[in-house]
Structures are given as C-alpha cells and as structure tokens.
Design a protein around this motif. Structure first.
Motif, PDB file in Angstrom:
ATOM      1  N   GLU A 107       0.806  -1.213   0.000  1.00  0.00           N
ATOM      2  CA  GLU A 107       0.000   0.000   0.000  1.00  0.00           C
ATOM      3  C   GLU A 107       0.845   1.272   0.000  1.00  0.00           C
ATOM      4  O   GLU A 107       1.680   1.469   0.897  1.00  0.00           O
ATOM      5  CB  GLU A 107      -0.907   0.031   1.230  1.00  0.00           C
ATOM      6  CG  GLU A 107      -1.933  -1.089   1.278  1.00  0.00           C
ATOM      7  CD  GLU A 107      -2.917  -1.020   0.130  1.00  0.00           C
ATOM      8  OE1 GLU A 107      -3.255   0.113  -0.290  1.00  0.00           O
ATOM      9  OE2 GLU A 107      -3.350  -2.088  -0.346  1.00  0.00           O
ATOM     10  N   PRO A 108       0.681   2.162  -0.994  1.00  0.00           N
ATOM     11  CA  PRO A 108       1.272   3.505  -0.910  1.00  0.00           C
ATOM     12  C   PRO A 108       0.665   4.248   0.285  1.00  0.00           C
ATOM     13  O   PRO A 108      -0.506   4.035   0.622  1.00  0.00           O
ATOM     14  CB  PRO A 108       0.879   4.153  -2.233  1.00  0.00           C
ATOM     15  CG  PRO A 108       0.532   3.018  -3.133  1.00  0.00           C
ATOM     16  CD  PRO A 108      -0.050   1.952  -2.255  1.00  0.00           C
ATOM     17  N   GLU A 153       6.261   5.111 -11.101  1.00  0.00           N
ATOM     18  CA  GLU A 153       4.815   4.976 -10.992  1.00  0.00           C
ATOM     19  C   GLU A 153       4.342   5.088  -9.543  1.00  0.00           C
ATOM     20  O   GLU A 153       3.217   5.551  -9.288  1.00  0.00           O
ATOM     21  CB  GLU A 153       4.347   3.655 -11.605  1.00  0.00           C
ATOM     22  CG  GLU A 153       4.928   2.399 -10.988  1.00  0.00           C
ATOM     23  CD  GLU A 153       6.259   1.958 -11.572  1.00  0.00           C
ATOM     24  OE1 GLU A 153       6.614   0.778 -11.364  1.00  0.00           O
ATOM     25  OE2 GLU A 153       6.960   2.768 -12.227  1.00  0.00           O
ATOM     26  N   LEU A 154       5.177   4.679  -8.587  1.00  0.00           N
ATOM     27  CA  LEU A 154       4.802   4.831  -7.185  1.00  0.00           C
ATOM     28  C   LEU A 154       4.665   6.307  -6.832  1.00  0.00           C
ATOM     29  O   LEU A 154       3.679   6.728  -6.207  1.00  0.00           O
ATOM     30  CB  LEU A 154       5.848   4.170  -6.277  1.00  0.00           C
ATOM     31  CG  LEU A 154       5.708   4.461  -4.778  1.00  0.00           C
ATOM     32  CD1 LEU A 154       4.374   3.949  -4.235  1.00  0.00           C
ATOM     33  CD2 LEU A 154       6.872   3.862  -3.994  1.00  0.00           C
ATOM     34  N   TYR A 155       5.627   7.111  -7.240  1.00  0.00           N
ATOM     35  CA  TYR A 155       5.616   8.531  -6.872  1.00  0.00           C
ATOM     36  C   TYR A 155       4.512   9.294  -7.605  1.00  0.00           C
ATOM     37  O   TYR A 155       3.917  10.211  -7.039  1.00  0.00           O
ATOM     38  CB  TYR A 155       6.994   9.136  -7.137  1.00  0.00           C
ATOM     39  CG  TYR A 155       8.052   8.497  -6.276  1.00  0.00           C
ATOM     40  CD1 TYR A 155       8.311   8.971  -4.990  1.00  0.00           C
ATOM     41  CD2 TYR A 155       8.742   7.371  -6.712  1.00  0.00           C
ATOM     42  CE1 TYR A 155       9.250   8.359  -4.181  1.00  0.00           C
ATOM     43  CE2 TYR A 155       9.681   6.748  -5.913  1.00  0.00           C
ATOM     44  CZ  TYR A 155       9.931   7.242  -4.649  1.00  0.00           C
ATOM     45  OH  TYR A 155      10.857   6.620  -3.842  1.00  0.00           O
ATOM     46  N   ARG A 156       4.221   8.898  -8.846  1.00  0.00           N
ATOM     47  CA  ARG A 156       3.104   9.538  -9.531  1.00  0.00           C
ATOM     48  C   ARG A 156       1.793   9.238  -8.822  1.00  0.00           C
ATOM     49  O   ARG A 156       0.930  10.107  -8.703  1.00  0.00           O
ATOM     50  CB  ARG A 156       3.077   9.079 -10.997  1.00  0.00           C
ATOM     51  CG  ARG A 156       1.940   9.683 -11.846  1.00  0.00           C
ATOM     52  CD  ARG A 156       1.866  11.206 -11.770  1.00  0.00           C
ATOM     53  NE  ARG A 156       3.090  11.877 -12.098  1.00  0.00           N
ATOM     54  CZ  ARG A 156       3.401  12.325 -13.320  1.00  0.00           C
ATOM     55  NH1 ARG A 156       2.584  12.108 -14.328  1.00  0.00           N
ATOM     56  NH2 ARG A 156       4.532  12.979 -13.522  1.00  0.00           N
ATOM     57  N   ARG A 157       1.667   8.008  -8.336  1.00  0.00           N
ATOM     58  CA  ARG A 157       0.453   7.674  -7.590  1.00  0.00           C
ATOM     59  C   ARG A 157       0.370   8.464  -6.290  1.00  0.00           C
ATOM     60  O   ARG A 157      -0.706   8.958  -5.907  1.00  0.00           O
ATOM     61  CB  ARG A 157       0.430   6.172  -7.302  1.00  0.00           C
ATOM     62  CG  ARG A 157      -0.839   5.696  -6.627  1.00  0.00           C
ATOM     63  CD  ARG A 157      -0.922   4.182  -6.625  1.00  0.00           C
ATOM     64  NE  ARG A 157      -2.040   3.707  -5.836  1.00  0.00           N
ATOM     65  CZ  ARG A 157      -2.320   2.423  -5.639  1.00  0.00           C
ATOM     66  NH1 ARG A 157      -1.557   1.494  -6.207  1.00  0.00           N
ATOM     67  NH2 ARG A 157      -3.346   2.065  -4.891  1.00  0.00           N
ATOM     68  N   GLU A 210      -3.001  10.503  -6.810  1.00  0.00           N
ATOM     69  CA  GLU A 210      -4.076   9.959  -5.977  1.00  0.00           C
ATOM     70  C   GLU A 210      -3.934  10.393  -4.520  1.00  0.00           C
ATOM     71  O   GLU A 210      -4.927  10.642  -3.839  1.00  0.00           O
ATOM     72  CB  GLU A 210      -4.086   8.434  -6.070  1.00  0.00           C
ATOM     73  CG  GLU A 210      -4.400   7.917  -7.460  1.00  0.00           C
ATOM     74  CD  GLU A 210      -4.411   6.402  -7.523  1.00  0.00           C
ATOM     75  OE1 GLU A 210      -4.506   5.745  -6.457  1.00  0.00           O
ATOM     76  OE2 GLU A 210      -4.302   5.860  -8.639  1.00  0.00           O
ATOM     77  N   ASN A 249       6.971  15.129 -10.585  1.00  0.00           N
ATOM     78  CA  ASN A 249       5.797  15.154  -9.711  1.00  0.00           C
ATOM     79  C   ASN A 249       5.559  16.506  -9.070  1.00  0.00           C
ATOM     80  O   ASN A 249       4.604  16.669  -8.319  1.00  0.00           O
ATOM     81  CB  ASN A 249       5.929  14.077  -8.628  1.00  0.00           C
ATOM     82  CG  ASN A 249       5.952  12.696  -9.219  1.00  0.00           C
ATOM     83  OD1 ASN A 249       4.975  12.254  -9.822  1.00  0.00           O
ATOM     84  ND2 ASN A 249       7.071  11.998  -9.087  1.00  0.00           N
TER      85      ASN A 249
END
Length: 265
Positions: A135-136, A158-162, A166, A198
């Motif tokens: 979970e982020p 992709e983790l940091y964009r999420r 989000e 980001n």
C-alpha cells in the motif's frame, strides 16, 4: 516547514546506532526542524547473524523514536527497521512516522525489494528475507501532504506519480541505504527526476560509508525543491542538514508549469 535529513553510518551495534540517531535528532531540533528524516535500517546495518529480533510497530524501536519525537516536540520519520513479517522467514522493511506528541501517525512497508546481481560487485536478494508491502502511504504533517517510500522504491516512478496524483502528495520522503556503485551515478539524478516530474519537494536521508559485510553506502542526503533545485546536501560524513519547504512556491510552480494537470495517461 523546516525539514532535516539525518545522515548516519549505521553499523552492527544497535545500542550505539540508536544513541547516534538520538543525537542527530537533537541537532535537527536545535536547528528548528519541524520534521526530521532518518535513513533506512537506522538501528542496524551489518551481518545477517546479528540482525535484531523483528518487532511489531509498537516495540522497542518504535518506543525509542516516539520518545524522541515527544521530547523534542518534532515530527520524526524513523528511517526503517525490521518489522515482524507475515511468516517466520521474512520481515517487513518498515518506516514509522511519529507526530510531535510521540503518537504513531503513519506506517509504510517498502514495496519494491532490492534483488540485484552485478557480477563482481554486488549480490543482494532482499526478497529472501523481506516481504513486500502493498500500500502507498501519504500522511499529513503540519499541513503538508507527505508521501512515503524507501530506498529501491526510488527507481519506480509509478509509485511517486500515484503518491502525487491519488495521494495529493506535496513532499516525497526517501530514507535509504543507497549503494556506492549505483549512488554515485543515479542517486541525485533519480531524486531530482522524482521532484521535477511530480512537482514535489523530495527529502532523502541516506546511510554513508562502509558497513559490514563489504557494503558501502553513498550518502549525499539532500532536500530538493519541485523545480529540481538541490536546496541542501550533506557532506560525506555523519551529520544533519536542514532546508525550508515553501508550499506557496510549490503552488506557483504547479500553476506556471501545470504538467501534472496536463497529463493524459
């Protein structure tokens, strides 16, 4: 908000490591920090045979940093530690965030595990002993939304964009023990990229120097603004550096160059 990155040379003596971490937190508080970030595996980095017994999130490790946060009246991101995992063979690599009252505000388990084979240089299979998180996590600290990550996560945009989209993160934190042979070429480049793409501040605290068995960490802990400018960088030694986070500047950058708003995917 003033942030501090604490750079350590954690070794195989947990008690000594925690004393050093505590002293650096005192330096951070004396410099006016609202939030102090410590490196990955802040309490132990050494031979596998000596790794401390895995603990729950309310164990001795947590109690030490909760007390430090409460005593100093400062938010503390306690790097990471070996949390008791899903089975007898694996732990979690876990970050804990404590508020000014010493209360646990967030828990993040490292998602991306360092499984790398470079002939003649490094052979490391983190997944053999560590279970991945799923979970982020974003936590609000003094009005700023802070996205959590650990070390090898840095290579997965992709983790940091999420976290930024989000989770609406404005600050991204990266406690790490980045290896020397990759750190000298990739550490700053990747940190600045995560900040620019980001439009977030990035706060990265690293291990520095030699650690048994045969591991050398790059250090160069730093704070980067959403334009990709390095605001503060630690020299190649144990210590603390501080920088100020300006959310008005972040808002201006996002307004004038609205790349997050313009994304199509």
């Amino acid at each position: 908000m003033r942030v501090a990155v604490c750079q350590l040379n954690t070794r195989d003596n947990r008690a000594t490591n925690l004393v050093t971490a505590g002293e650096l937190l005192k330096q951070a508080a004396a410099a006016g920090a609202d939030l102090a970030v410590l490196p990955e595996y802040v309490d132990y980095l050494g031979p596998a045979a000596g790794v401390p017994k895995p603990e729950p999130v309310d164990g001795e490790f947590a109690a030490f940093f909760a007390t430090a946060a409460r005593t100093l009246g400062m938010w503390v991101l306690a790097g990471s530690f070996h949390e008791a995992g899903p089975d007898a063979e694996r732990t979690y690599n876990t970050s804990l965030v404590f508020d000014r009252d010493g209360e646990l505000a967030a828990t993040y388990r490292k998602i991306h595990l360092y499984d790398v084979e470079i002939p003649g240089r490094v052979s490391y299979q983190e997944s053999k002993t560590v279970a991945p998180g799923t979970e982020p996590v974003v936590v609000e600290i003094d009005g700023a939304r802070v996205g959590l990550s650990i070390c090898y996560d840095l290579r997965f945009p992709e983790l940091y964009r999420r976290l930024a989209v989000e989770g609406r993160a404005e600050v991204l934190v990266v406690p790490a023990a980045f290896m020397m042979h990759t750190g000298r070429d990739h550490w700053e480049v990747l940190l600045r990229a995560r900040a620019i793409e980001n439009q977030c501040y990035v706060v990265a605290a690293g291990q520095i120097g030699d650690h048994d068995p045969g591991r050398t960490c790059f250090g160069r802990s730093m704070v980067i603004d959403p334009w990709g400018t390095v605001l503060a960088q630690a020299p190649d030694t144990t210590g603390v550096v501080v920088a100020d986070i300006d959310l008005d500047r972040l808002a201006t950058i996002r307004q004038e160059l609205p790349s997050l708003a313009n994304r199509r995917l």
